[in-house]
Design a protein around this motif. Structure first.
Motif, PDB file in Angstrom:
ATOM      1  N   UNK A  92       0.835  -1.212   0.000  1.00  0.00           N
ATOM      2  CA  UNK A  92       0.000   0.000   0.000  1.00  0.00           C
ATOM      3  C   UNK A  92       0.866   1.257   0.000  1.00  0.00           C
ATOM      4  N   UNK A  93       1.910   1.251   0.833  1.00  0.00           N
ATOM      5  CA  UNK A  93       2.782   2.432   0.891  1.00  0.00           C
ATOM      6  C   UNK A  93       3.477   2.636  -0.449  1.00  0.00           C
ATOM      7  N   UNK A  94       3.922   1.552  -1.051  1.00  0.00           N
ATOM      8  CA  UNK A  94       4.617   1.666  -2.352  1.00  0.00           C
ATOM      9  C   UNK A  94       3.644   2.133  -3.432  1.00  0.00           C
ATOM     10  N   UNK A  95       2.415   1.646  -3.371  1.00  0.00           N
ATOM     11  CA  UNK A  95       1.392   2.129  -4.326  1.00  0.00           C
ATOM     12  C   UNK A  95       1.209   3.634  -4.182  1.00  0.00           C
ATOM     13  N   UNK A  96       1.183   4.093  -2.932  1.00  0.00           N
ATOM     14  CA  UNK A  96       1.031   5.530  -2.704  1.00  0.00           C
ATOM     15  C   UNK A  96       2.228   6.290  -3.272  1.00  0.00           C
ATOM     16  N   UNK A  97       3.424   5.796  -2.982  1.00  0.00           N
ATOM     17  CA  UNK A  97       4.641   6.450  -3.493  1.00  0.00           C
ATOM     18  C   UNK A  97       4.601   6.502  -5.020  1.00  0.00           C
ATOM     19  N   UNK A  98       4.177   5.397  -5.625  1.00  0.00           N
ATOM     20  CA  UNK A  98       4.111   5.350  -7.095  1.00  0.00           C
ATOM     21  C   UNK A  98       3.114   6.392  -7.620  1.00  0.00           C
ATOM     22  N   UNK A  99       2.019   6.581  -6.879  1.00  0.00           N
ATOM     23  CA  UNK A  99       1.007   7.557  -7.328  1.00  0.00           C
ATOM     24  C   UNK A  99       1.576   8.984  -7.263  1.00  0.00           C
ATOM     25  N   UNK A 100       2.459   9.242  -6.297  1.00  0.00           N
ATOM     26  CA  UNK A 100       3.075  10.571  -6.216  1.00  0.00           C
ATOM     27  C   UNK A 100       4.035  10.768  -7.394  1.00  0.00           C
ATOM     28  N   UNK A 101       4.787   9.721  -7.728  1.00  0.00           N
ATOM     29  CA  UNK A 101       5.654   9.814  -8.916  1.00  0.00           C
ATOM     30  C   UNK A 101       4.807  10.007 -10.173  1.00  0.00           C
ATOM     31  N   UNK A 102       3.649   9.348 -10.227  1.00  0.00           N
ATOM     32  CA  UNK A 102       2.782   9.462 -11.411  1.00  0.00           C
ATOM     33  C   UNK A 102       2.284  10.892 -11.594  1.00  0.00           C
ATOM     34  N   UNK A 103       2.037  11.587 -10.490  1.00  0.00           N
ATOM     35  CA  UNK A 103       1.571  12.988 -10.584  1.00  0.00           C
ATOM     36  C   UNK A 103       2.602  13.836 -11.330  1.00  0.00           C
TER      37      UNK A 103
END
Ligand code: PEP
Length: 250
Positions: free
Chosen positions: A184-195
């Protein structure tokens, strides 16, 4: 499906004799792996590690580098000093560097940028403390570390970066994040990179989990959708344990 990137962080362990023993034992144990295997060793072991791993599937990394090419920076090491001897990777911004040596998002950015310019592949560490997680600030902290720590990093440069999500409370404590907490934390981090970089670049980005990963819990963690590998401290000091982690994902 991406292969996994499994990196060992030896920290301040293993003299030259011990390093040679560990690497010699490790080489045949990981020889058949399709995963990328990296060992990040103390500076004094780098030359030996590069020599011993030549022609094998093990890559060598350092544990830090400075952002200047030379000068009055006692105790620091320039990125080109690492590439000159055949080092390919470098750990940047490990929580121990942030906690004990005053590393900040700003210095992490400087070191990452310089490492990339020299042709090194940085493994950039981020992660929240237990206090930050328990007070509901985990996402704010991770967002800040990504936004500030990658401020000047271009999309082309991001191709050569590995991110290690390492919750500080799990490093060296024997307490591992659950498979779901890590994912979950990595998914969140990935979403920040996606922004910032877009979905394609963010999904191509390798994001490892680190924090008490071992031969018993690696299989579950590495099977999770967003966990692209591991950064391993303690268990990387024992060839059979580290190779079991490498080989737990086929
Ligand atoms: C680390 O040093 O990055 C680390 C995750 O250590 P450990 O595996 O010992 O928790």
């Amino acid at each position: 499906m991406k292969n996994k990137i499994i990196a060992g962080n030896w920290k301040m362990n293993k003299n030259r004799v011990e390093a040679e023993q560990l690497i010699t034992e490790l080489i045949p144990l990981v020889a058949d792996s399709k995963n990328t295997v990296i060992i990040c060793v103390p500076y004094t072991d780098l030359c030996k590690a590069v020599k011993l791993t030549k022609g094998t599937n093990i890559h060598v990394g350092a544990q830090n580098c400075h952002w200047k090419e030379s000068g009055a920076y006692t105790g620091e090491i320039a990125p080109s000093m690492l590439t000159e001897i055949g080092v390919e990777y470098v750990v940047i911004g490990h929580s121990e560097r942030r906690t004990y040596f005053g590393e900040t998002d700003a210095t992490v950015l400087l070191r990452t940028k310089a490492a990339l310019a020299a042709g090194l592949k940085p493994i950039v560490c981020i992660g929240e403390t237990l206090e930050e997680r328990n007070s509901g600030n985990m996402e704010n902290v991770l967002r800040r570390q990504v936004v500030e720590g990658f401020k000047d990093i271009t999309e082309a440069e991001l191709n050569n970066v590995i991110v290690a999500y390492e919750p500080v409370w799990a490093i060296g404590t024997g307490v591992t994040a659950t498979d779901e907490q890590a994912n979950d934390a990595i998914k969140f981090v990935r979403s920040v990179f996606a922004e910032k970089y877009g979905k394609k670049a963010a999904s191509a980005l390798y994001i490892q989990y680190g924090g008490s990963m071992n031969d018993a819990n690696a299989k579950g963690l590495l099977a999770m959708s967003d966990i692209d590998g591991g950064l391993i401290g303690g268990a990387s000091l024992v060839a059979t344990k580290f190779s079991a982690i490498v080989n737990s994902h086929k």
